[in-house]
Motif scaffolding. Structure first.
Motif, PDB file in Angstrom:
ATOM      1  N   UNK A  61      48.152  32.293  27.082  1.00  0.00           N
ATOM      2  CA  UNK A  61      47.398  31.413  27.970  1.00  0.00           C
ATOM      3  C   UNK A  61      46.984  32.166  29.229  1.00  0.00           C
ATOM      4  N   UNK A  62      46.005  31.690  29.935  1.00  0.00           N
ATOM      5  CA  UNK A  62      45.631  32.236  31.239  1.00  0.00           C
ATOM      6  C   UNK A  62      44.394  33.116  31.177  1.00  0.00           C
ATOM      7  N   UNK A  63      43.971  33.569  32.374  1.00  0.00           N
ATOM      8  CA  UNK A  63      42.818  34.464  32.475  1.00  0.00           C
ATOM      9  C   UNK A  63      43.306  35.821  32.954  1.00  0.00           C
TER      10      UNK A  63
ATOM     11  N   UNK B 196      42.280  40.196  33.999  1.00  0.00           N
ATOM     12  CA  UNK B 196      41.294  41.196  34.429  1.00  0.00           C
ATOM     13  C   UNK B 196      41.898  42.567  34.188  1.00  0.00           C
ATOM     14  N   UNK B 197      41.095  43.463  33.653  1.00  0.00           N
ATOM     15  CA  UNK B 197      41.548  44.854  33.497  1.00  0.00           C
ATOM     16  C   UNK B 197      40.988  45.671  34.660  1.00  0.00           C
ATOM     17  N   UNK B 198      41.817  46.532  35.207  1.00  0.00           N
ATOM     18  CA  UNK B 198      41.411  47.367  36.350  1.00  0.00           C
ATOM     19  C   UNK B 198      40.613  48.564  35.809  1.00  0.00           C
ATOM     20  N   UNK B 199      39.373  48.291  35.453  1.00  0.00           N
ATOM     21  CA  UNK B 199      38.547  49.281  34.751  1.00  0.00           C
ATOM     22  C   UNK B 199      38.324  50.551  35.566  1.00  0.00           C
ATOM     23  N   UNK B 200      38.190  50.407  36.880  1.00  0.00           N
ATOM     24  CA  UNK B 200      37.877  51.605  37.685  1.00  0.00           C
ATOM     25  C   UNK B 200      39.149  52.317  38.146  1.00  0.00           C
ATOM     26  N   UNK B 201      40.303  51.699  37.854  1.00  0.00           N
ATOM     27  CA  UNK B 201      41.575  52.321  38.253  1.00  0.00           C
ATOM     28  C   UNK B 201      42.368  52.778  37.047  1.00  0.00           C
ATOM     29  N   UNK B 202      43.580  52.241  36.923  1.00  0.00           N
ATOM     30  CA  UNK B 202      44.458  52.724  35.847  1.00  0.00           C
ATOM     31  C   UNK B 202      44.254  51.968  34.524  1.00  0.00           C
ATOM     32  N   UNK B 203      43.308  51.043  34.477  1.00  0.00           N
ATOM     33  CA  UNK B 203      42.963  50.285  33.261  1.00  0.00           C
ATOM     34  C   UNK B 203      44.129  49.417  32.757  1.00  0.00           C
ATOM     35  N   UNK B 204      45.004  49.081  33.666  1.00  0.00           N
ATOM     36  CA  UNK B 204      46.088  48.148  33.304  1.00  0.00           C
ATOM     37  C   UNK B 204      45.542  46.728  33.436  1.00  0.00           C
ATOM     38  N   UNK B 205      46.111  45.829  32.674  1.00  0.00           N
ATOM     39  CA  UNK B 205      45.669  44.430  32.691  1.00  0.00           C
ATOM     40  C   UNK B 205      46.524  43.611  33.658  1.00  0.00           C
ATOM     41  N   UNK B 206      45.878  42.703  34.412  1.00  0.00           N
ATOM     42  CA  UNK B 206      46.605  41.844  35.357  1.00  0.00           C
ATOM     43  C   UNK B 206      46.199  40.395  35.123  1.00  0.00           C
ATOM     44  N   UNK B 207      47.118  39.454  35.303  1.00  0.00           N
ATOM     45  CA  UNK B 207      46.708  38.035  35.271  1.00  0.00           C
ATOM     46  C   UNK B 207      45.698  37.793  36.401  1.00  0.00           C
ATOM     47  N   UNK B 208      44.680  36.999  36.137  1.00  0.00           N
ATOM     48  CA  UNK B 208      43.649  36.786  37.165  1.00  0.00           C
ATOM     49  C   UNK B 208      44.046  35.624  38.071  1.00  0.00           C
TER      50      UNK B 208
END
Ligand SMILES: NC(=O)C1=CN([C@@H]2O[C@H](COP(=O)(O)OP(=O)(O)OC[C@H]3O[C@@H](n4cnc5c(N)ncnc54)[C@H](OP(=O)(O)O)[C@@H]3O)[C@@H](O)[C@H]2O)C=CC1
Ligand SMILES: O=C(CO)[C@H](O)[C@H](O)COP(=O)(O)O
Length: 474
Positions: free
Chosen positions: A458-460, A462-474
């Motif tokens: 569940x949830x939304x 965002x991937x830190x595309x310009x940084x370390x490309x780790x995924x974070x809950x939005x």
């Protein structure tokens, strides 16, 4: 003076015949037209058909109506309608009813209904379909407005409407602007239906080199089966017509630029707002627009296309019949989706099965298919899409190979079939378990941090595309 049961103002093609239909059913009809000559002409030509109460002025027209007054406006949609409503509203009293039977935009109807409600006047935006002949002999009638107004108008409207198996093609569609919304979608489907018929004609004529008169025979045969409908029936008539002046087929002497008054365009505009993909209707509107640009067509005429070759006759005719039927199911499915979405948006509580019922007779899109659509909604009023109805699903399964062959042939020989192609793409899109929309979401998140949802949590996110490309809950 004997007062009239109901009145019609606006006595051009539609209003005149609607007034005659009412008179022929035994109602006394007050009649009025801005230009009085039309009123006199009606009474002179058709006065023997029933009781007409003519007036040259609108005040006289209103005074000639029984209370509560029932007045139908059949004038050119737009400013003309507003002008007549304003004049009528000045002359009418609380409890009276103004019925707008023209092709008004449903948002105009909503505005007018709300304004007249303040004055205690019922404003009934009513779709009427069937053209000149239907208005006279029984149209399909789609009234919106209050339940109270339906109680006063319903019996008359059902009386003069078309009947199929004894069932009137008139029902209270819903409150507010629901009647004109449903009529708008009817016209959108009409556009789609005609585009698919035109593509069938064009593909068969180009691929097989047959004459319009020969194709008239094909459409006549199709009209006997699942495709049976008013539009298929009149296609045979139009294709059979020979131009008296030149001896050529009528279709060959008509300028190939399709015009429009706007209801198809409105349908697409509304669908965009509601987020409903009415791709068949949109392609039909755009195909008319493309045809209407002769300067671009002349400039592009030298562009190369493929050679016409290798098309089998009888097989193609049957394939096109199947593709037409399958694409038509898609067109209706999309139109019904749009009505369902509007019903939810505006709280209209539309009964989709009832809409199919009143379109079975009188209107331009009357077709055997509508009986099947009614049965599908009877079986499951909450059907998410007509394509999921077991009977339609089986028919689409049976038609899909032919449908693909038709689109492939059209592409191969360079005949544009946007209606067939978009319907097939819609069918393929809807049936897919995974769509490339996932990639679109990824791209949106990449360039704009627009976030996405995951299939497994569940949830939304965002991937830190310009940084370390780790995924974070939005
Ligand atoms: N034709 C068709 O097949 C169908 C038409 N409709 C809708 O029905 C309505 C009537 O259509 P149709 O019969 O074809 O007629 P038209 O749309 O051609 O409209 C002509 C009528 O409108 C009147 N009119 C125009 N402007 C005004 C105004 N400012 N004040 C008063 N009257 C005005 C004209 O009066 P005058 O004679 O004085 O010029 C005439 O009676 C339209 O809204 C149309 O969209 C719906 C279904 C099918
Ligand atoms: O309302 C109708 C039938 O129900 C008219 O025939 C319709 O307005 C024709 O539209 P267009 O001129 O845009 O093709």
């Amino acid at each position: 003076m004997d007062l009239a049961d109901i009145g019609v103002t606006g006595l051009a093609t539609m209003g005149r015949n609607l007034a005659r239909n009412l008179a022929r059913h035994g109602y006394s009809v007050a009649v009025h037209n801005r230009t009085a000559a039309r009123t006199h002409q009606l009474v002179k030509e058709f006065g023997g058909e029933g009781t007409f109460v003519p007036s040259e002025e609108l005040a006289g027209f209103v005074a000639s109506l029984k209370r509560p007054r029932r007045a139908i406006i059949m004038v050119k949609a737009g400013a003309g309608t507003d002008a007549v409503i304003d004049q009528l509203a000045e002359l009418m009293e609380p409890g009276d009813m103004i019925v707008d039977g023209g092709n008004a935009h449903y948002q105009d109807t909503r505005r007018r209904e709300a304004a007249l409600r303040e004055k205690g006047i019922h404003f009934v935006g009513t779709g009427i379909s069937g053209g000149e002949e239907g208005a006279l002999n029984g149209p399909s009638i789609m009234p919106g407005g209050s339940r109270e107004s339906w109680e006063a108008l319903g019996p008359i409207l059902q009386d003069i409407s078309a009947k199929v198996d004894g069932v009137p093609c008139a029902v209270h569609v819903g409150p507010d602007g629901a009647g004109h919304f449903v009529k708008m979608v009817h016209n959108g489907i009409e556009y789609s239906d005609m585009q698919l018929i035109a593509e069938s004609y064009d593909l068969l004529r180009q691929a097989l080199g047959v004459s319009p008169a020969e194709l008239a025979g094909v459409f006549r045969e199709w009209n006997e089966g699942d495709l049976g409908s008013y539009l298929i029936e009149i296609t045979a008539e139009v294709l059979d017509q020979v131009d008296a002046a030149t001896g050529k087929p009528f279709v060959d002497v008509v300028v190939d630029q399709a015009e429009q008054k706007g209801t198809g365009r409105w349908t697409v505009q509304s669908a965009l707002d509601l987020g409903v993909p009415v791709t068949g209707i949109a392609e039909a509107v755009f195909a008319r627009a493309l045809s209407g640009h002769p300067e671009q067509r002349a400039a592009a005429a030298a562009l190369e296309g493929p050679a016409l070759s290798g098309v089998e006759g009888r097989e193609l005719v049957e394939d096109v019949r199947r593709a037409l039927y399958a694409s038509k199911i898609v067109a209706y499915a999309q139109g019904f989706d749009q009505m369902a979405a509007a019903s939810k948006e505006y709280g209209w509580d539309l009964d989709l099965g009832a809409m199919a019922t009143i379109w079975r007779g009188g209107c331009i899109i009357r077709a055997k298919l509508l009986d099947r659509i009614r049965a599908a909604y009877d079986a499951d009023p909450a059907l998410p899409t007509l394509l999921a109805d077991p009977d339609f699903a089986a028919e689409l399964n049976a038609a899909q190979e032919a449908w693909r062959r038709v689109v492939t042939t059209a592409v191969r020989i360079g005949v544009p079939t946007p209606g067939f192609s978009s319907a097939l793409a819609y069918y393929d899109g809807l049936r897919r378990d995974r769509l490339p929309a996932a990639l679109v979401q990824g791209l949106r998140d990449f360039f704009g941090a627009h976030t996405y949802r995951r299939v497994d949590r569940e949830g939304s996110f965002h991937t830190d595309w310009s940084g370390d490309r780790a995924e974070h809950p939005a």
